[in-house]
Enzyme design. Sequence first.
Site, PDB file in Angstrom:
ATOM      1  CG  ASP A 100      27.777  14.056  86.165  1.00  0.00           C
ATOM      2  OD1 ASP A 100      28.223  13.509  85.145  1.00  0.00           O
ATOM      3  OD2 ASP A 100      27.446  15.262  86.186  1.00  0.00           O
ATOM      4  CB  SER A 101      32.010  15.343  85.316  1.00  0.00           C
ATOM      5  OG  SER A 101      30.879  15.733  84.562  1.00  0.00           O
TER       6      SER A 101
ATOM      7  CB  CYS B 172      29.476  11.024  84.058  1.00  0.00           C
ATOM      8  SG  CYS B 172      30.505  11.962  82.956  1.00  0.00           S
TER       9      CYS B 172
ATOM     10  CD  GLU C 216      27.892  23.039  84.418  1.00  0.00           C
ATOM     11  OE1 GLU C 216      28.753  23.788  84.890  1.00  0.00           O
ATOM     12  OE2 GLU C 216      27.972  21.797  84.439  1.00  0.00           O
TER      13      GLU C 216
ATOM     14  CB  CYS D 132      25.870  15.058  77.147  1.00  0.00           C
ATOM     15  SG  CYS D 132      26.599  16.215  78.318  1.00  0.00           S
TER      16      CYS D 132
ATOM     17  CG  HIS E 169      25.075  19.392  81.359  1.00  0.00           C
ATOM     18  ND1 HIS E 169      25.858  18.390  81.869  1.00  0.00           N
ATOM     19  CD2 HIS E 169      25.369  20.509  82.070  1.00  0.00           C
ATOM     20  CE1 HIS E 169      26.617  18.884  82.836  1.00  0.00           C
ATOM     21  NE2 HIS E 169      26.326  20.157  82.987  1.00  0.00           N
TER      22      HIS E 169
HETATM   23  N1  DGL Z   1      28.612  14.691  82.649  1.00  0.00           N
HETATM   24  C1  DGL Z   1      29.245  14.834  81.345  1.00  0.00           C
HETATM   25  C2  DGL Z   1      28.637  13.804  80.400  1.00  0.00           C
HETATM   26  O1  DGL Z   1      27.523  13.323  80.573  1.00  0.00           O
HETATM   27  C3  DGL Z   1      29.085  16.235  80.804  1.00  0.00           C
HETATM   28  C4  DGL Z   1      29.919  17.272  81.512  1.00  0.00           C
HETATM   29  C5  DGL Z   1      31.410  17.026  81.387  1.00  0.00           C
HETATM   30  O2  DGL Z   1      31.983  17.210  80.295  1.00  0.00           O
HETATM   31  O3  DGL Z   1      31.990  16.637  82.379  1.00  0.00           O
HETATM   32  O4  DGL Z   1      29.255  13.434  79.449  1.00  0.00           O
END
Ligand code: DGL
Length: 274
Positions: A12-13, A75, A154, A187, A189
Site C-alpha cells: 500500500d502507499s 491500495c 492518520e 480507499c 482508510h
Molecule cells: N491507500 C490509498 C488508497 O486506498 C489512500 C492513501 C493515499 O492517497 O495514498 O487509495
Amino acid sequence: MQRAEAPIGVFDSGVGGLTVMREIIRQIPKERVVYFGDTARVPYGNKSRDTILKYSRQIIRFLKTKEVKTIVVACNTASAVALEEIRGELDMPIIGVIKPGAKTAIKATRNGKIGIIGTETTVRSKIYSHFIQDLNPNLTVIGKACPLFVPLVEEGEFLKSSIAAEIATHYLKDLKKEGIDTLILGCTHYPLMRKLIGQIMGEQVILVNPAYETARGLKELLKQKGLENQKEIAESENPYAFYVSDTVDKFQQFAENILTYSAENTMKINIEDY
Ligand code: DGL
C-alpha cells in the site's frame, strides 16, 4: 520452503493497507505475510498514473526478493490505475481491491444506485463505474473524492471530533441527495471511519468494505492455484514482516492499533534501490 509455504506480499502507499492485512489475518490465519507501506511517498491519491505505476513496479521488485507467492495490491489508488498493466508483467497471481468491492456492491444494491468514495485519482479513473456497468449496465454509479479523510484517519485524534463530522457531512451530502442505497468505501482508510460515515448516510445505506471482500477473494485465489499453506506455522515463528520506506515508529504504532498484533518486525528500506 515449498511455494505454498511462501509469504503473501501485500503493499500500500502507507498504513492504510493494514485494514486489508487485518482481514487477511482474520480470514486466512495460516498464511505468512510480508507487508510493504510506502510511507515516504504517500499519498498516492493525488499522483499521476505514471508515477503510481513506477512506484508499484519498484515495490513488486522488492517483494519478489522476499520470494512471495502472490501479491495483493491493498491500495485502491494503485489498484485503480496500475494493476491491469502490472498483471501482464508478472509471473504470479496478483489481486487488487477494486473488483471484490465492486462485485459485492452489485449484489447488495436494491435500488440500483451505488456510491463510491475514494481518493481523487481513484474517483477520476472511474474504474468502479466501468467495472460495475460492464457487469450490469442498468446500475448507476456516483463517485465522490474525499481527500481530507486520509489525513483525518492518520491524525486519529480528530476522528471523533465535530471537525470530522462536518467534513464528512460536506463530502457525503450529494451522495445522500442522489438516494444511493449502497456505498463502497473505496480507499484503504475509510473502513476506519465506518461508524461516522454510517451515521451520516443512515442505516438504510449498506457500506461495502473492499478489504473484507479482497481477503475472501484472496483465499479463493490461493485455493484455485493450489497455493494455500497447509503446514502449521511454529509458535516461535513470527509470520508477519513489515517494511516501510520512511521512519518505523509511527508506522509501528498505527499497525499495532489496527492489527492488535506486534509490529516490532518492521524495517525501513530504500525503495528507490529497486
Ligand atoms: N491507500 C490509498 C488508497 O486506498 C489512500 C492513501 C493515499 O492517497 O495514498 O487509495
